[in-house]
Design an enzyme around this catalytic site. Structure first.
Site, PDB file in Angstrom:
ATOM      1  N   SER A  47       0.844  -1.193   0.000  1.00 27.85           N
ATOM      2  CA  SER A  47       0.000   0.000   0.000  1.00 27.85           C
ATOM      3  C   SER A  47       0.877   1.239   0.000  1.00 27.85           C
ATOM      4  O   SER A  47       1.993   1.225   0.540  1.00 27.85           O
ATOM      5  CB  SER A  47      -0.895   0.015   1.243  1.00 27.85           C
ATOM      6  OG  SER A  47      -1.563   1.256   1.387  1.00 27.85           O
ATOM      7  N   TYR A  79      -1.382  -0.683  10.575  1.00 32.96           N
ATOM      8  CA  TYR A  79      -1.520  -1.077   9.170  1.00 32.96           C
ATOM      9  C   TYR A  79      -0.375  -0.517   8.328  1.00 32.96           C
ATOM     10  O   TYR A  79       0.261  -1.245   7.567  1.00 32.96           O
ATOM     11  CB  TYR A  79      -2.864  -0.581   8.629  1.00 32.96           C
ATOM     12  CG  TYR A  79      -3.052  -0.830   7.148  1.00 32.96           C
ATOM     13  CD1 TYR A  79      -3.483  -2.070   6.690  1.00 32.96           C
ATOM     14  CD2 TYR A  79      -2.809   0.172   6.208  1.00 32.96           C
ATOM     15  CE1 TYR A  79      -3.662  -2.308   5.334  1.00 32.96           C
ATOM     16  CE2 TYR A  79      -2.986  -0.063   4.854  1.00 32.96           C
ATOM     17  CZ  TYR A  79      -3.414  -1.299   4.422  1.00 32.96           C
ATOM     18  OH  TYR A  79      -3.580  -1.532   3.082  1.00 32.96           O
TER      19      TYR A  79
END
Length: 269
Positions: A145, A158
């Site tokens: 990501s 995350y």
């Protein structure tokens, strides 16, 4: 690669294949003539996708229902990665984020995130690489990501997990490239996967122009793979963002992160 290898069907194993980017990989690779091994927790959803793609393209599609945040789930997929017929491409897509700040989440939830986002990626990549190196050909795509590019999201693990995935993929990619094997990190930004809705994360404040289509993420990722890139960032807008993140002062990044409140995330498990 031998002539026989050229003639045999290409085979890809995709985790998190029941939704979002994983499902987009399955549809694109099936259309391109690949046999597939689809992995996710939802056996019913996997079987439905497998039946649809088999009916449309006629390729062989296996399914494995497995929770990759568990040892048993990882072990089941590891066994397939080292078995015959061989796997030519591994797509590590399964992952989650938590809609809870670290100080209010549980150790159990945080540990599950790390087992799925980090440990499962490590284990499956390790299992896939040995037979690929022995054959002198193979590909691993680890879905990461843009959140992993130096953005400290307030209270979120995350972004830290995705920073690990990107660094790990680039590092391993450098080491195995001379052996004929490719490892690439695919780092999308906000992507329409249905994940945020399922996790109860309110994304209504995110501008529409920031969103990517999962199919477009896959298409650009595969183009970057063919170009030999170790890290793929789909879409020019996120390429610009990542370039800025790499050179921006840390104080500015922390200020932006406080305003963002950890909304960058995706997950398909």
């Amino acid at each position: 690669m031998t002539d026989a290898a050229h003639l045999s069907p290409r085979r890809a194993l995709i985790t998190g294949a029941s939704l979002g980017i994983g499902e987009a990989f399955a549809r694109r690779l099936a259309a391109d003539g690949w046999d597939l091994i689809l992995v996710a927790r939802d056996a019913g959803r996997l079987d439905a996708i497998a039946a649809e793609l088999t009916g449309r393209y006629g390729h062989r599609i296996e399914t494995i229902s497995a929770d990759l945040s568990t040892d048993d789930g990882c072990a089941a997929v590891e066994r397939r990665l080292v078995a015959d017929p061989p796997v030519d491409m591994l797509v590590n897509n399964a992952g989650i984020s938590l809609n809870t700040p670290f100080v209010r989440s549980t150790v159990e939830d945080e540990a599950r995130l790390l087992r799925l986002n980090v440990l499962a990626v490590l284990r499956l990549t390790h299992a896939a690489l040995r037979p690929m190196i022995e054959r002198g050909v193979g590909t691993v795509i680890n879905v990461s990501s843009v959140a992993g590019f130096g953005v400290p999201m307030p209270g979120s693990t995350y972004s830290a997990s995705k920073a690990w995935v990107t660094n790990f993929s680039e590092s391993i990619g450098l080491s195995v490239a001379p052996l004929g094997v490719r490892v690439m990190a695919l780092c999308p930004g906000y992507t329409r996967t249905g994940y945020h809705e399922r996790a109860g994360i309110d994304m209504t404040g995110t501008p529409r122009w920031l969103w990517l289509r999962a199919a477009d993420v896959v298409d650009e990722g595969l183009r970057d793979l063919r170009k030999g890139k170790l890290v793929s960032v789909p879409s020019w807008k996120y390429k610009l963002a990542v370039a800025g993140l790499r050179h921006a002062p840390r104080r500015l990044l922390r200020s932006v992160a406080r305003d963002t409140r950890g909304r960058v995330g995706r997950g398909d498990d």
